[in-house]
Write an enzyme that holds these catalytic residues in place. Structure first.
Site, PDB file in Angstrom:
ATOM      1  N   ASP A 486       1.744   5.203 -28.725  1.00 27.69           N
ATOM      2  CA  ASP A 486       2.785   4.715 -27.817  1.00 27.69           C
ATOM      3  C   ASP A 486       3.998   4.199 -28.580  1.00 27.69           C
ATOM      4  O   ASP A 486       5.135   4.351 -28.123  1.00 27.69           O
ATOM      5  CB  ASP A 486       2.253   3.663 -26.835  1.00 27.69           C
ATOM      6  N   CYS A 487       3.788   3.614 -29.760  1.00 27.33           N
ATOM      7  CA  CYS A 487       4.934   3.217 -30.588  1.00 27.33           C
ATOM      8  C   CYS A 487       5.729   4.446 -31.010  1.00 27.33           C
ATOM      9  O   CYS A 487       6.973   4.422 -31.042  1.00 27.33           O
ATOM     10  CB  CYS A 487       4.457   2.462 -31.825  1.00 27.33           C
TER      11      CYS A 487
END
Length: 763
Positions: A486-487
């Site tokens: 997700d980063c």
């Protein structure tokens, strides 16, 4: 005076090095020579007093010390007048714009020189004490934690002692044996007497311990640390054989199939267990042996304490099959492996384990994957060679984990620099105030570009159980090195948006090849069910979770898929596909189709989604609705969207906001905040989720009510008040993201102003 330093190394320290000149690094230093004005000193003491006086009402810090420093250094003054919207008044475009501009200007002033937004990322109370114990054992307590550091560590412990005398697993939690014992030992190591400490902290803590069964009832991680320290015996712990690291790779319980954090915790633990390492037995250790037990230390039957755990600490009761496994290892295997000729196998296992530890240390620049692992790996390096370079490199990276706020000094999980900055940039871009904050956006863009991981782990990384990382973004900074899906998706989104903007405003766009690398990482992490894992590909057998050796976490043995990671990846790849339609088109189309199916399949019966990294169903629903909207799902063509809207509207509070208790996370059912209070961060999530569903076209009233609460809650300087804790990990432990109170109210108001039709004073 405490000062936050940004992107600084140390030219005089040969053991400290970086892959990108320390971009994103944030370290605290106490400057005894800084001459603070009386006003500065009084301001610091005032916020400390205010936290202490309200410590039972608002337990997370406001993270105010560095904020005051930055605002003072930049000479920030809020010049835009504050607005309030009356109960019988409608929110106007002007009111929304004014509040948004005030928030944007305030938040922009908090940007660091390298382009990221610093923020506290802590909350668990088992992070810091093991570090104190480690430097005590290794003889480096005075150099790592001189007097001012000790003072602030003790302040933190005092501030977060519960009214019953104990300490919780995290700052908002009920008292547990694990953290009460660790906090007590920490106070004693730092110089407090058995009855010392503010408000009789030591005596009250010790009473809680003895009233709840004494330290024999500490959970397994506590048994390990106390055995290392010398106030417990290894014979009273379940086995952690290092031989796991030389098992054949085809076995289902091979470490390569474990979740990376589980692997990285038990790697050094197994080394210390295999060596039965015990630190020096000092007079203080002998005193602790007397203070922490309800009977003489040498009369304790350690074999009987192995399975004992205080009920306050149990979240995941061990199933019978796990007890049988540990019993078999304890009774049959361990006695063999400590005797000739089988001890040769143990020696080989210890060497292999050490090889993996050094590999992980080197590939993270001695930050390691997180704070729990950091301390264990550092201690292992000292055990191997107290004067060696490996240990010295670990010492050089301790400052990366230390954070100071008005509630004292704490240890961070490892920093959320990239995570917070990715969302901060998107919030600011959505404000449509580019012409006012061009330099802020350019610096943020520069930070994101410089923070992307440029290479895979070194050497034959697959043999070291590592996945590709080239093109990814980490949770913190580039030196950390660990890819997170997700980063990576949020970093990719930022770069894609910036690539559509004028370079004279936001700087040069990133090269397409680096975007392709990011896409490659995301595509590699999708499972057959469509869900996306966080760090490494999921796929190990679910039954392995039965072997979860912890008592206070769930789902830690193997990697899983997550709603948030899946949604972030959908949004990033939809945008990427729009800008680069010819790159891996079929794979991306299939990815999005399967990811949408995963979101629809994992929706709860009440219409929400369980949030794995935030509180909880509100957080998960915001993410899921964002992913579905990006994929073209609407209220009218998707039942999942309709159910989610129903859930959010049903859980809206009377004041227009949303407020969800952290108890939703461990209980896995929606629990409103006590007293039906609203939380501004939760309100921001819910408001954006409804906007994603195009609620404005159906009935904008719930949106106006939420926006009014956000507008009227803004503080005089443009900040928003700190409220309840908002982050979580492993179902049962909370994490304080101090930047969230700025990011999400701002972002929600930006989306509201941009996408919801509002009346104007001029019409």
């Amino acid at each position: 005076m405490w000062k936050l330093k940004i992107a600084e190394g140390n030219k005089n320290d040969p053991y400290l090095y970086s892959t990108n000149n320390f971009v994103g690094r944030q370290t605290w230093e106490f400057d005894p020579d800084y001459v603070a004005s009386p006003g500065e000193l009084e301001e610091v003491e005032q916020v400390r007093r205010q936290f202490w006086d309200n410590r039972y009402q608002v337990k997370p810090s406001g993270d105010l010390l560095w904020r005051m420093q930055f605002l003072r250094e930049k000479n920030f003054r809020q010049t835009i007048p504050q607005v309030k919207v009356g109960d019988d008044e409608a929110v106007t475009y002007e009111a929304a714009t004014t509040t948004l501009r005030r928030a944007v200007h305030f938040f922009s002033a908090l940007q660091a020189s390298d382009g990221h937004w610093p923020a506290e990322n802590s909350g668990p109370l088992f992070f810091l004490p093991p570090l104190v114990m480690c430097v005590y054992i290794t003889g480096h307590l005075d150099t790592v934690f001189p007097a001012e550091h000790r003072k602030e560590i003790l302040r933190y412990i005092y501030c977060h002692q519960n009214e019953d005398g104990g300490w919780g697993l995290h700052i908002e939690g009920h008292s547990t044996m694990f953290c009460t014992t660790l906090s007590y030992i920490c106070m004693r190591i730092l110089g407090e007497g058995p009855d010392g400490g503010v408000n009789n902290a030591c005596a009250r803590g010790r009473k809680w311990i003895l009233d709840h069964g004494s330290v024999t009832a500490i959970p397994s991680w506590g048994k390990t640390w106390l055995s290392i320290l010398g106030v417990y015996e290894w014979i009273g712990s379940n086995p952690m054989p290092p031989e796991f690291w030389i098992l054949p790779s085809f076995l289902p319980m091979h470490p390569a199939k474990m979740w990376c954090y589980c692997r990285m915790v038990y790697m050094p633990m197994s080394y210390l267990y295999g060596k039965r390492f015990v630190g020096p037995i000092t007079p203080l250790i002998l005193q602790l042996r007397e203070e922490l037990y309800g009977q003489p230390y040498n009369e304790i039957n350690w074999r009987k304490t192995r399975r004992v755990c205080a009920k306050e600490d149990i979240y995941y009761p061990h199933p019978l099959i796990q007890d049988l496994l540990w019993d078999s290892l304890y009774v049959l295997t361990e006695p063999l492996l400590t005797r000739w000729p089988f001890n040769k196998l143990r020696e080989k296992a210890l060497q292999t384990t050490m090889k993996h530890i050094h590999y992980e240390d080197e590939n993270s620049r001695y930050i390691t994957i997180g704070c729990v692992e950091k301390v264990l790996c550092m201690l292992v390096c000292w055990v191997e060679d107290p004067n060696g370079d490996y240990f010295r490199k670990h010492l050089a990276r301790i400052p990366d984990y230390i954070w100071v706020a008005e509630d004292g000094m704490k240890m961070q999980s490892f920093g959320s620099q990239e995570w917070d900055t990715g969302f901060s940039i998107q919030a600011l871009l959505d404000s449509d105030l580019t012409h006012e904050i061009g330099p802020t956006l350019m610096k943020g863009h520069d930070f994101i570009k410089k923070s992307q991981v440029k290479d895979n782990p070194s050497g034959d990384f697959k043999s070291m159980y590592r996945h590709i990382s080239k093109g990814s973004w980490t949770f913190s900074d580039q030196d950390h090195g660990w890819q997170v899906s997700d980063c990576t998706a949020e970093g990719l989104k930022c770069c894609l948006i910036f690539s559509t903007m004028p370079e004279e405003i936001v700087g040069k766009k990133i090269k397409p090849e680096r975007l392709y690398d990011s896409v490659n990482v995301l595509l590699s992490l999708q499972r057959k069910n469509g869900g996306l894992s966080a760090w490494e590909p999921a796929g190990a057998q679910e039954w392995l979770e039965l072997l979860n050796p912890t008592e206070f976490f769930a789902d830690i043995v193997i990697e899983h898929e997550y709603v948030e990671c899946t949604s972030s990846a959908i949004q990033a790849l939809v945008l990427f596909k729009k800008l680069y339609p010819g790159h891996r088109k079929k794979e991306i189309d299939n990815f999005i189709t399967n990811a949408v199916r995963y979101l629809e399949d994992t929706q709860m019966p009440d219409g929400s989604w369980y949030g794995n990294w935030g509180v909880c169903f509100t957080y998960g629903s915001w993410f899921a609705l964002g992913g579905l909207a990006a994929a073209g799902k609407t209220y009218y063509n998707c039942a999942a969207v309709r159910k989610a809207v129903e859930f959010l509207l049903k859980s809206q509070m009377d004041d227009g906001g949303w407020g969800e208790s952290y108890l939703s996370c461990p209980k896995k059912v929606y629990v409103p905040l006590e007293g039906n209070r609203s939380n501004l961060v939760h309100t921001g999530w819910a408001l954006m989720g409804l906007i994603h569903s195009e609620q404005a076209e159906r009935d904008p009233t719930p949106l106006h009510r939420a926006a009014k609460l956000l507008i009227n809650s803004q503080m005089e300087d443009g900040d928003f008040p700190q409220q309840e804790i908002s982050g979580v990990f492993m179902k049962n432990c909370m994490l304080h993201y101090a930047a969230y109170r700025n990011i999400y109210p701002l972002w929600a108001l930006a989306e509201y102003r941009r996408r919801v039709p509002l009346p104007s004073l001029g019409t």
